[in-house]
Design a protein around this motif. Structure first.
Motif, PDB file in Angstrom:
ATOM      1  N   LEU A 107       0.852  -1.193  -0.141  1.00 37.25           N
ATOM      2  CA  LEU A 107      -0.146   0.250  -0.002  1.00 37.25           C
ATOM      3  C   LEU A 107       0.773   1.416  -0.045  1.00 37.25           C
ATOM      4  O   LEU A 107       0.401   2.241  -0.589  1.00 37.25           O
TER       5      LEU A 107
ATOM      6  N   CYS B  80      -6.891  -0.872   1.375  1.00 36.97           N
ATOM      7  CA  CYS B  80      -6.717   0.218   2.593  1.00 36.97           C
ATOM      8  C   CYS B  80      -7.764  -0.372   3.568  1.00 36.97           C
ATOM      9  O   CYS B  80      -7.558  -0.442   4.814  1.00 36.97           O
TER      10      CYS B  80
ATOM     11  N   GLY C 145      -3.649   5.619   3.410  1.00 32.10           N
ATOM     12  CA  GLY C 145      -3.972   5.085   2.338  1.00 32.10           C
ATOM     13  C   GLY C 145      -5.294   5.608   1.922  1.00 32.10           C
ATOM     14  O   GLY C 145      -5.826   5.892   0.761  1.00 32.10           O
TER      15      GLY C 145
END
Lengths: 161, 873
Positions: free
Chosen positions: B53, B73, B91
């Motif tokens: 991420l 996320c 994120g």
């Protein structure tokens, strides 16, 4: 209220974007394109404010980086300028004379620090010391989690030997 | 373990991207990484999810699409550990925005995290909520946030306070729930909590009058005390910026006091002392100090009147204005703008400095200063101010000229003390920056000129002089051309000399020179050239000595590639050649344009033309408005919707011509209303309206105009689209016939032989007849009027006629009068065609036709060949 914060390098590369107002991904890239061309082309002696789409964009250059904050028309521009400086000083204390490379490789830390200073487009904390203390406390949590994970994996490793 | 994601760490990926020498190389690296991350996502890889991420966020910042990472996320946020959650929330804030539905899925995780035992996890959740929450989430999670306002740790309280701002902005109904806990925050000592509490109260007061009343009553004194303590506090390193303790808190307090003091004398009174103290004691040599001063001045100007304080405030602005720092000057201009309404006189004192700022090298400052000057102008100072601005126009940068001209024109027209001054100033602007002037501005100028009867001579001479030096400014050229056309005799004979004028000698041919230059100048656009043609026609009558020369110029445009000019040239030439007896009445001077109508129209169309919104519609017409009807008829350049003459326009011309036009001959087969004579003449004098002589044209045009509002011709005045005028070429010829019709010797014989009509095609269901006419002097071209009659008892819909001719013929089809053919001969559809025979005299016309229509919803097709055209066509 602050609508977004941008960090753009001299070459127009984006180093950080933080959005407090809803902009779709498409609008975001349009905004970045528009503003970076406008701001990067301004001469050094000019004032740090650009009027843009009914908002005010306050920017300041630190070495190779432009810090830009877009705020409402009736916000205090000089204060916004101070907010930028406050953020830069906090980064500086955290990294120890910060440079662009620090912000590239540790971009997530730049975000975390910003999140301790601004929230919902408003000023959250005016003390650099408090901000850094909170960041440090969260990093301790990370370390603790890491150690736990590694000790856990070593226990598993021993158990399965 | 996933073979792809095991390799590169975040740091390595960033290095690889930075090492790329070309954009293509960078794309390749990113593509490879994205592929690996997608693979990891598909395998539901746990170990490296947060690293992936983080990589995605970096890739996102470079501008690549990363939507496939959004669900990651959510997964990270839902995982138990702090590190995963932290990167997951980051994120979430970066890759999603509040409009995405995915966001709804996170509400539950947020709720759990807001109740988490670990305060840092609570902090993360508050941060995400504050930055991206939507209205639904705000509603769902408001109770949690409200509770957190009383959390034991101040760092959570401050985050909850800002989160509440977001919530009440999204759902204003919830505001009252927060009033009590928000005011409690104002008594806190912790700066973070205090400043966020102040901000929350400010927003509450803006949203809810109830909250405003409550805070005003209960908290004004507390806030004043807090500000005083803060201003007097000894040096505290933690919050110190340039010798001031926490300027941010200063500013937020001042802002809230402003909201409380506005419209309330008691509250304003209780804060006077501290405002005076802040305004006088704050150090003004650093940004932070100036920021406080600026905020303080703003508060002083907004709260209920206190003379002494205001003087203090305006004086500090004066100091700001003379500061060398551009930022401070910008802020001062900004603030003076607000101060104008409160104390215009005090701001006027700084006029000279402000005027200097209009000439600054910094675009932001120039813009501010210009707007300020604009509001500072009044009847008494308009002359010197306008002079300064116009002088500056000469040296200003190109990209600023547009703004500057618009403002000058607006100022000049709004406050001009007399017409001669207005005309003088406008001429200066046109000579300097005529290319930046909007059409409305010079239209308005012409209206003013026609109304200033005693200044006609003066104006046209001044324009003549200006033209000699500034012939490259388009709008100056247009006004000059128009005025010479109207007042050419005054120019030549020096009629109506004013004392201030230097006499000049202009011969008739000098005046024609101007028009010739304008019409032949390469950069002149269509409008200018067309106006010049009209002006030439007008001069031909009042300058008999030049009429031959004028005719020559007009003739040159008969073959012009621009249809508009070609048509005009042909029409005018016909007037000059054949209609000597009516020419002088035809080209008489325009009657005075009605200023009142103009202003009325302008006021009516203001909402649409609000380019300068603050301007009231008073005084003589100014440049921000749309021109009035008479002017449109005069200068009409729109082709789309021209033939909708306002009745006044029609009457105007009626009067002008002084001839009774009602028995104007109609073209055969064209079902014109009897008013058409007026229309046609109107068209003759207007630029670019299509000749409405064939009935099909009329139909098309009326259907166009019907759909539009009556004012719509106004909107198109400057849009010069010729594209829709498919048939104007064909229209030119009948127009001539029409003119010939009431010419001195209306001889049909001129038109050459008359051809018999034929029945070109007949079937059991349909008959098609052709009638023919030819233009004199152009035997190769035949105009055919096709008439379709339905012989069946059913209506034909979607009627389409198509025709094809051999190569030696050229065919031009106009649109049909209708696409529905009524049953049993109860009406017909007509359509005009134009055929040019390149082998005229050697070969006869032939044509293949195809007629398609719908009969009871069923497609029907008829085809045929026409061989029975009369010979010699």
């Amino acid at each position: 209220m602050i609508h977004f914060v941008l960090l753009i390098s001299r070459q127009g590369k984006v180093r950080l974007t933080k959005w407090y107002s809803p902009y779709s991904q498409k609008e975001r890239s349009k905004v970045i394109r528009e503003l970076s061309s406008e701001i990067l082309s301004r001469g050094p002696k000019l004032c740090n404010f650009v009027e843009w789409r009914g908002f005010k964009v306050v920017y300041k250059r630190y070495a190779s980086l432009y810090f830009c904050i877009c705020s409402d028309q009736d916000d205090n521009e000089l204060e916004t300028l101070s907010i930028i400086h406050h953020y830069v000083e906090t980064l500086d204390r955290y990294f120890g004379s910060v440079c662009e490379l620090d912000l590239i490789f540790n971009f997530h830390k730049a975000y975390f620090i910003l999140d301790e200073i601004l929230l919902a487009g408003e000023m959250q904390e005016t003390s650099k010391r408090t901000t850094l203390r909170l960041i440090a406390a969260q990093e301790e949590l990370l370390e603790a989690a890491k150690e736990e994970a590694s000790s856990l994996s070593s226990i598993i490793a021993q158990a399965t030997k | 373990m996933n073979p792809f994601s095991s390799g590169t760490r975040l740091r390595d990926m960033i290095r690889a991207i930075r090492a790329s020498k070309t954009a293509a190389e960078e794309r390749a690296v990113v593509r490879k990484e994205c592929a690996a991350i997608r693979a990891a996502i598909n395998e539901n890889d746990q170990d490296y999810r947060h690293r992936n991420l983080a990589k995605l966020m970096f890739i996102h910042m470079l501008g690549y699409p990363t939507h496939f990472g959004q669900m990651e996320c959510l997964k990270l946020i839902a995982s138990p550990g702090f590190p995963e959650k932290r990167i997951g929330y980051l994120g979430l804030m970066l890759l999603l925005d509040e409009r995405q539905e995915v966001l709804m899925l996170v509400t539950n995780s947020l709720k759990q995290d807001l109740n988490h035992t670990n305060q840092y996890i609570v902090g993360l959740a508050l941060c995400a909520l504050g930055n991206i929450c939507s209205a639904e989430m705000a509603r769902d999670l408001a109770p949690e946030v409200e509770r957190l306002l009383q959390f034991r740790d101040p760092n959570i309280r401050k985050k909850a306070a800002l989160c509440s701002i977001r919530i009440i902005k999204k759902v204003p109904d919830l505001a009252e729930n927060f009033i009590n806990s928000a005011t409690a925050l104002l008594r806190e000592k912790h700066h973070g909590v205090l400043i966020t509490g102040v901000q929350l109260c400010t927003d509450l007061c803006k949203i809810s009058p109830e909250a405003l009343e409550h805070v005003r009553k209960k908290c004004t004194d507390v806030l004043v005390r807090t500000l005083r303590d803060l201003a007097n506090s000894p040096y505290s390193p933690e919050y110190d910026i340039a010798g001031i303790t926490d300027p941010f808190l200063h500013i937020r307090l001042l802002k809230l006091l402003r909201v409380l003091g506005e419209g309330d004398a008691d509250a304003s009174d209780s804060m006077n002392d501290i405002l005076a103290q802040v305004a006088t004691k704050t150090e003004s040599n650093k940004v932070a100090g100036n920021a406080i001063l600026y905020e303080c001045v703003q508060t002083i100007m907004s709260i209920e009147d206190n003379g002494g304080l205001r003087v203090l405030a305006i004086n500090s602005l004066g100091r700001f204005l003379s500061n060398r720092d551009n930022n401070i000057r910008y802020v001062a201009l900004n603030m003076l703008m607000k101060a104008v309404t409160a104390d215009g006189q005090a701001v006027q004192r700084h006029r000279a400095t402000i005027l200097e700022c209009v000439k600054d090298s910094d675009a932001s400052i120039r813009k501010r200063a210009l707007e300020l000057v604009y509001v500072l102008v009044n009847e008494t100072n308009v002359k010197p101010l306008a002079k300064e601005l116009i002088d500056y126009l000469e040296v200003s940068e190109n990209d600023f000229r547009g703004d500057l001209t618009a403002k000058i024109c607006s100022i000049v027209s709004k406050f001009s003390p007399e017409k001669i001054w207005y005309i003088d100033q406008m001429l200066k602007v046109l000579s300097e920056a005529g290319n930046y002037v909007k059409d409305e501005v010079w239209h308005a100028l012409i209206v003013v000129i026609t109304n200033a009867t005693e200044l006609h001579g003066y104006t046209v001479r001044a324009l003549y002089r200006a033209f000699q030096t500034s012939a490259e400014q388009e709008s100056l050229v247009r006004v000059t051309v128009w005025c010479i056309g109207e007042y050419g005799d005054l120019l030549v004979n020096n009629v109506g000399m004013l004392d201030i004028e230097d006499p000049i000698t202009v011969t008739e041919s000098d005046a024609v020179d101007v028009l010739e230059i304008a019409i032949k100048r390469h950069e002149s656009d269509l409008t200018t050239k067309a106006m010049a043609l009209v002006a030439l026609l007008k001069l031909s009558s009042c300058f008999p000595s030049c009429s031959e020369r004028i005719k020559e110029i007009i003739v040159q445009f008969k073959g012009n590639l621009m249809l508009e000019l070609q048509q005009r040239a042909i029409e005018f030439n016909s007037i000059l050649a054949k209609h000597q007896n009516i020419r002088s009445t035809l080209v008489e001077r325009m009657p005075v344009l009605d200023e009142a109508t103009f202003i009325g129209r302008k006021a009516g169309s203001l909402p649409g033309a609000a380019s300068t919104t603050t301007m009231p519609s008073v005084g003589i017409p100014n440049g921000e408005a749309k021109p009035a009807a008479p002017l449109i008829d005069l200068l009409d350049l729109s082709s789309d919707d021209a033939p909708a003459p306002s009745s006044s326009g029609g009457d105007l011309l009626h009067d002008l011509l002084g001839v009774d036009l009602s028995p104007a001959p109609q073209q055969s087969g064209a079902g014109q209303p009897s008013k058409s004579g007026t229309d046609v003449l109107l068209d003759l004098l207007s630029v670019g309206s299509p000749a409405q002589s064939s009935s099909s044209t009329v139909d098309i045009l009326t259907s166009n105009t019907n759909g539009k509002s009556p004012v719509s011709p106004l909107d198109d005045i400057s849009s010069l689209s010729l594209s829709s005028r498919v048939n104007s070429n064909a229209g030119a010829a009948p127009m001539m016939d029409l003119l010939d019709g009431f010419g001195p010797s209306p001889s049909k014989e001129n038109n050459g032989p008359v051809y018999p009509s034929i029945t070109a095609y007949e079937s059991s269901s349909l008959r098609l007849t052709f009638s023919f006419s030819k233009q004199p002097g152009n035997p190769e071209t035949t105009n055919i009027q096709a008439t379709f009659t339905n012989l069946s008892s059913n209506v034909y819909t979607d009627f389409v006629f198509q025709a094809a001719v051999p190569k030696f013929l050229q065919l031009h089809l106009d649109p049909a009068s209708s696409n529905t053919l009524p049953a049993a001969g109860n009406g017909s559809v007509t359509q005009s065609l134009k055929v040019t025979n390149s082998q005229h005299g050697k070969k006869n016309l032939v044509m293949r036709i195809r007629i398609a229509y719908k009969l009871n919803g069923k497609d029907t097709l008829e085809e045929g060949q026409i061989n029975n055209f009369p010979r010699e066509l």
